[in-house]
Design a protein around this motif. Structure first.
Motif, PDB file in Angstrom:
ATOM      1  N   VAL A  61       0.859  -1.190   0.000  1.00 38.09           N
ATOM      2  CA  VAL A  61       0.000   0.000   0.000  1.00 38.09           C
ATOM      3  C   VAL A  61       0.892   1.236   0.000  1.00 38.09           C
ATOM      4  N   LEU A  62       0.747   2.065  -1.014  1.00 38.88           N
ATOM      5  CA  LEU A  62       1.520   3.302  -1.129  1.00 38.88           C
ATOM      6  C   LEU A  62       0.585   4.491  -0.945  1.00 38.88           C
ATOM      7  N   GLN A  63       0.829   5.258   0.092  1.00 36.18           N
ATOM      8  CA  GLN A  63       0.050   6.462   0.348  1.00 36.18           C
ATOM      9  C   GLN A  63       0.995   7.660   0.466  1.00 36.18           C
ATOM     10  N   GLY A  64       0.484   8.821   0.145  1.00 30.45           N
ATOM     11  CA  GLY A  64       1.272  10.033   0.248  1.00 30.45           C
ATOM     12  C   GLY A  64       0.553  11.168  -0.446  1.00 30.45           C
ATOM     13  N   LEU A  65       0.943  12.381  -0.111  1.00 33.70           N
ATOM     14  CA  LEU A  65       0.357  13.544  -0.755  1.00 33.70           C
ATOM     15  C   LEU A  65       0.816  13.639  -2.206  1.00 33.70           C
ATOM     16  N   ASP A  66       0.204  14.510  -2.969  1.00 36.85           N
ATOM     17  CA  ASP A  66       0.570  14.684  -4.376  1.00 36.85           C
ATOM     18  C   ASP A  66       2.069  14.912  -4.513  1.00 36.85           C
ATOM     19  N   THR A  67       2.678  14.244  -5.485  1.00 36.86           N
ATOM     20  CA  THR A  67       4.111  14.296  -5.837  1.00 36.86           C
ATOM     21  C   THR A  67       4.985  13.557  -4.839  1.00 36.86           C
ATOM     22  N   ALA A  68       4.422  12.811  -3.909  1.00 39.63           N
ATOM     23  CA  ALA A  68       5.245  12.106  -2.919  1.00 39.63           C
ATOM     24  C   ALA A  68       6.090  11.018  -3.552  1.00 39.63           C
ATOM     25  N   GLU A 174       9.294  20.631  -0.617  1.00 36.00           N
ATOM     26  CA  GLU A 174       9.642  19.632  -1.630  1.00 36.00           C
ATOM     27  C   GLU A 174       8.494  19.432  -2.600  1.00 36.00           C
ATOM     28  N   GLN A 175       7.271  19.472  -2.100  1.00 37.39           N
ATOM     29  CA  GLN A 175       6.133  19.348  -3.000  1.00 37.39           C
ATOM     30  C   GLN A 175       6.084  20.526  -3.971  1.00 37.39           C
ATOM     31  N   ARG A 176       6.363  21.729  -3.471  1.00 40.73           N
ATOM     32  CA  ARG A 176       6.376  22.906  -4.348  1.00 40.73           C
ATOM     33  C   ARG A 176       7.389  22.726  -5.473  1.00 40.73           C
ATOM     34  N   LYS A 177       8.580  22.244  -5.143  1.00 38.35           N
ATOM     35  CA  LYS A 177       9.620  22.038  -6.158  1.00 38.35           C
ATOM     36  C   LYS A 177       9.168  21.032  -7.211  1.00 38.35           C
ATOM     37  N   ARG A 178       8.535  19.973  -6.763  1.00 42.41           N
ATOM     38  CA  ARG A 178       8.120  18.931  -7.704  1.00 42.41           C
ATOM     39  C   ARG A 178       6.964  19.381  -8.585  1.00 42.41           C
ATOM     40  N   LEU A 179       6.064  20.152  -8.020  1.00 41.40           N
ATOM     41  CA  LEU A 179       4.987  20.698  -8.847  1.00 41.40           C
ATOM     42  C   LEU A 179       5.534  21.661  -9.889  1.00 41.40           C
ATOM     43  N   GLN A 180       6.537  22.451  -9.498  1.00 36.48           N
ATOM     44  CA  GLN A 180       7.157  23.375 -10.446  1.00 36.48           C
ATOM     45  C   GLN A 180       7.869  22.619 -11.557  1.00 36.48           C
ATOM     46  N   GLU A 181       8.501  21.494 -11.210  1.00 36.32           N
ATOM     47  CA  GLU A 181       9.161  20.664 -12.217  1.00 36.32           C
ATOM     48  C   GLU A 181       8.144  20.139 -13.228  1.00 36.32           C
ATOM     49  N   LYS A 191       0.978  15.757 -16.307  1.00 34.09           N
ATOM     50  CA  LYS A 191       0.550  15.253 -15.010  1.00 34.09           C
ATOM     51  C   LYS A 191      -0.007  16.362 -14.109  1.00 34.09           C
ATOM     52  N   PHE A 192       0.266  17.601 -14.476  1.00 36.96           N
ATOM     53  CA  PHE A 192      -0.164  18.719 -13.630  1.00 36.96           C
ATOM     54  C   PHE A 192      -1.627  19.037 -13.882  1.00 36.96           C
ATOM     55  N   GLU A 193      -2.374  19.187 -12.814  1.00 35.12           N
ATOM     56  CA  GLU A 193      -3.786  19.540 -12.905  1.00 35.12           C
ATOM     57  C   GLU A 193      -4.062  20.726 -11.984  1.00 35.12           C
ATOM     58  N   PRO A 194      -4.964  21.623 -12.378  1.00 31.65           N
ATOM     59  CA  PRO A 194      -5.309  22.752 -11.491  1.00 31.65           C
ATOM     60  C   PRO A 194      -5.747  22.299 -10.100  1.00 31.65           C
ATOM     61  N   GLN A 195      -6.333  21.111 -10.027  1.00 29.35           N
ATOM     62  CA  GLN A 195      -6.772  20.584  -8.739  1.00 29.35           C
ATOM     63  C   GLN A 195      -5.610  20.401  -7.778  1.00 29.35           C
ATOM     64  N   ASP A 196      -4.393  20.189  -8.329  1.00 34.77           N
ATOM     65  CA  ASP A 196      -3.213  20.026  -7.478  1.00 34.77           C
ATOM     66  C   ASP A 196      -2.994  21.246  -6.589  1.00 34.77           C
ATOM     67  N   LEU A 197      -3.256  22.424  -7.143  1.00 34.72           N
ATOM     68  CA  LEU A 197      -3.059  23.656  -6.373  1.00 34.72           C
ATOM     69  C   LEU A 197      -4.107  23.798  -5.279  1.00 34.72           C
ATOM     70  N   LEU A 198      -5.325  23.362  -5.590  1.00 32.68           N
ATOM     71  CA  LEU A 198      -6.380  23.421  -4.584  1.00 32.68           C
ATOM     72  C   LEU A 198      -6.088  22.456  -3.438  1.00 32.68           C
ATOM     73  N   GLU A 199      -5.600  21.279  -3.785  1.00 38.35           N
ATOM     74  CA  GLU A 199      -5.255  20.302  -2.751  1.00 38.35           C
ATOM     75  C   GLU A 199      -4.094  20.799  -1.897  1.00 38.35           C
ATOM     76  N   ARG A 200      -3.169  21.496  -2.513  1.00 35.47           N
ATOM     77  CA  ARG A 200      -2.014  22.019  -1.785  1.00 35.47           C
ATOM     78  C   ARG A 200      -2.444  23.028  -0.718  1.00 35.47           C
ATOM     79  N   GLN A 201      -3.493  23.760  -1.000  1.00 36.17           N
ATOM     80  CA  GLN A 201      -3.995  24.723  -0.020  1.00 36.17           C
ATOM     81  C   GLN A 201      -4.554  24.033   1.229  1.00 36.17           C
ATOM     82  N   LEU A 202      -4.814  22.752   1.108  1.00 31.62           N
ATOM     83  CA  LEU A 202      -5.359  21.979   2.228  1.00 31.62           C
ATOM     84  C   LEU A 202      -4.280  21.159   2.923  1.00 31.62           C
ATOM     85  N   TRP A 203      -3.034  21.547   2.736  1.00 32.98           N
ATOM     86  CA  TRP A 203      -1.884  20.789   3.254  1.00 32.98           C
ATOM     87  C   TRP A 203      -2.042  20.461   4.742  1.00 32.98           C
ATOM     88  N   ASP A 204      -2.306  21.458   5.566  1.00 33.17           N
ATOM     89  CA  ASP A 204      -2.377  21.249   7.015  1.00 33.17           C
ATOM     90  C   ASP A 204      -3.504  20.293   7.392  1.00 33.17           C
TER      91      ASP A 204
END
Length: 267
Positions: A61-68, A174-181, A191-204
Motif C-alpha cells: 500500500v503506497l500512500q502520500g500527498l501529491d508528488t510524494a 519539496e512538493q512545491r519544487k516537484r509541482l514546479q518541475e 501530469k499537472f492539474e489545477p486541482q493540485d493547487l487546490l489540494e495544496r492549499q489543504l496541506w495542514d
C-alpha cells in the motif's frame, strides 16, 4: 541519530518526530544505488518463487500527498517483477456502482490472489483522508471506518496476504519544487492539474488527517512504515529493502515437481 521507520502500535504518530529529508548514512545517491539494484534484482527471484508457490500473497500500500513519489516507486522498485504476477490498482473518485456498495467493496476486488504481489497506488485510506478533508461524508461515518479498515486488513492477513503499508513523507517545500518541475518539463506537464493547487492549499488539513489515520490503523499485523521521501533515491532504497525483507520473511519456495519425472522421455 537514526530515524525509525515505524511507531509502536497504540502510540501516536507525530510528524515532528520524522524528518522527510532523512537519508541515513548515505550522503549521495551513488552510495545507495548498489544496494537498491541488488534489492531490485532479488525481487525478481523472490516474486517468481511466490508466483510458483501460489500459497500466499503480498499487498503493498503506497500512500502520500501529491508528488510524494508513488508512481516513481512502482517504476524504480518493481521494474524487475514479472508483470504476469503483479496487480496494480489505483483508487480515484468512486463510480456510481462503487458508491452503491460499502466503501471497501471496490478495494477487496483488487486484492492480490495467492502467488501475486498487489500494489495499491492510493488505497482504501482515501476514504478516511480525502472524504474527511473535503467533508464528503459525516464525521461519524469516516470515524467508524478506522475500525472497519483494521478488521479488513486483519481478514487479509489471516488469509495469507501480507501487508506492507508505506507512507511516502515529503515536506511542503519539496512538493512545491516537484509541482514546479511538472510545469517546467514538457515530459511531465501532462501530469499537472489545477486541482493540485487546490489540494495544496489543504496541506495542514491533510497532515492532520494522515496523522490520525496512520495512528488509528497502525497495528502489529499491518504496521505503517514512514518513508523519508524528499530524496527519491533514498525512498527507493528503503522501500526496495522493505519489500525484499518482507518477501524473504515469507520464504516462498517452488512447489515440488510431479513424481517420476526422471522416467519421462521426450521424443
Amino acid at each position: 541519530m537514526s530515524q525509525p521507520l515505524t511507531v509502536k502500535p497504540g502510540k501516536k504518530i507525530r510528524w515532528d518526530d520524522f524528518d522527510p529529508g532523512y537519508r541515513g548514512d548515505f550522503a549521495r545517491k551513488q552510495q545507495a544505488a548498489r544496494e537498491t539494484a541488488d534489492n531490485v534484482a532479488a525481487l525478481a527471484d523472490l516474486s517468481y518463487r511466490l508466483y510458483g508457490q501460489a500459497q500466499q500473497s503480498l499487498l503493498i500500500v503506497l500512500q502520500g500527498l501529491d508528488t510524494a513519489g508513488k508512481d516513481g516507486t512502482v517504476r524504480h522498485v518493481m521494474n524487475g517483477v514479472n508483470p504476469q504476477s503483479c496487480v496494480i490498482a489505483t483508487f480515484k473518485r468512486p463510480t456510481a456502482e462503487e458508491l452503491s456498495h460499502d466503501f471497501l467493496w471496490r478495494v477487496h476486488r483488487y486484492c492480490p490472489p495467492r502467488g501475486y504481489i498487489g500494489i495499491f497506488n492510493r488505497s482504501h485510506y482515501e476514504d478516511v483522508l480525502a472524504v474527511r478533508v473535503h467533508k464528503l461524508v459525516k464525521k461519524a461515518v469516516w470515524k467508524a471506518r478506522y475500525a472497519q479498515i483494521t478488521a479488513f486488513e486483519r481478514l487479509l492477513v489471516h488469509n495469507r496476504t501480507r501487508l506492507l503499508k508505506c507512507f511516502l513523507y515529503i515536506n511542503k517545500d519539496e512538493q512545491r519544487k516537484r509541482l514546479q518541475e511538472r510545469l517546467d518539463d514538457p515530459a511531465k506537464s501532462w501530469k499537472f492539474e489545477p486541482q493540485d493547487l487546490l489540494e495544496r492549499q489543504l496541506w495542514d488539513k491533510y497532515q492532520q488527517a494522515y496523522e490520525e489515520a496512520l495512528t488509528r490503523t497502525n497495528t502489529a499485523e499491518a504496521p505503517w512504515y514512514i518513508i523519508p521521501a524528499n530524496h527519491k533515491w533514498y525512498r527507493d532504497l528503503i522501500i526496495s529493502r522493505l519489500v525484499r525483507q518482507t518477501l524473504e520473511d515469507m520464504r516462498p519456495e517452488f512447489p515440488p515437481p510431479h513424481k517420476d519425472l526422471e522416467h519421462v522421455k521426450l521424443k
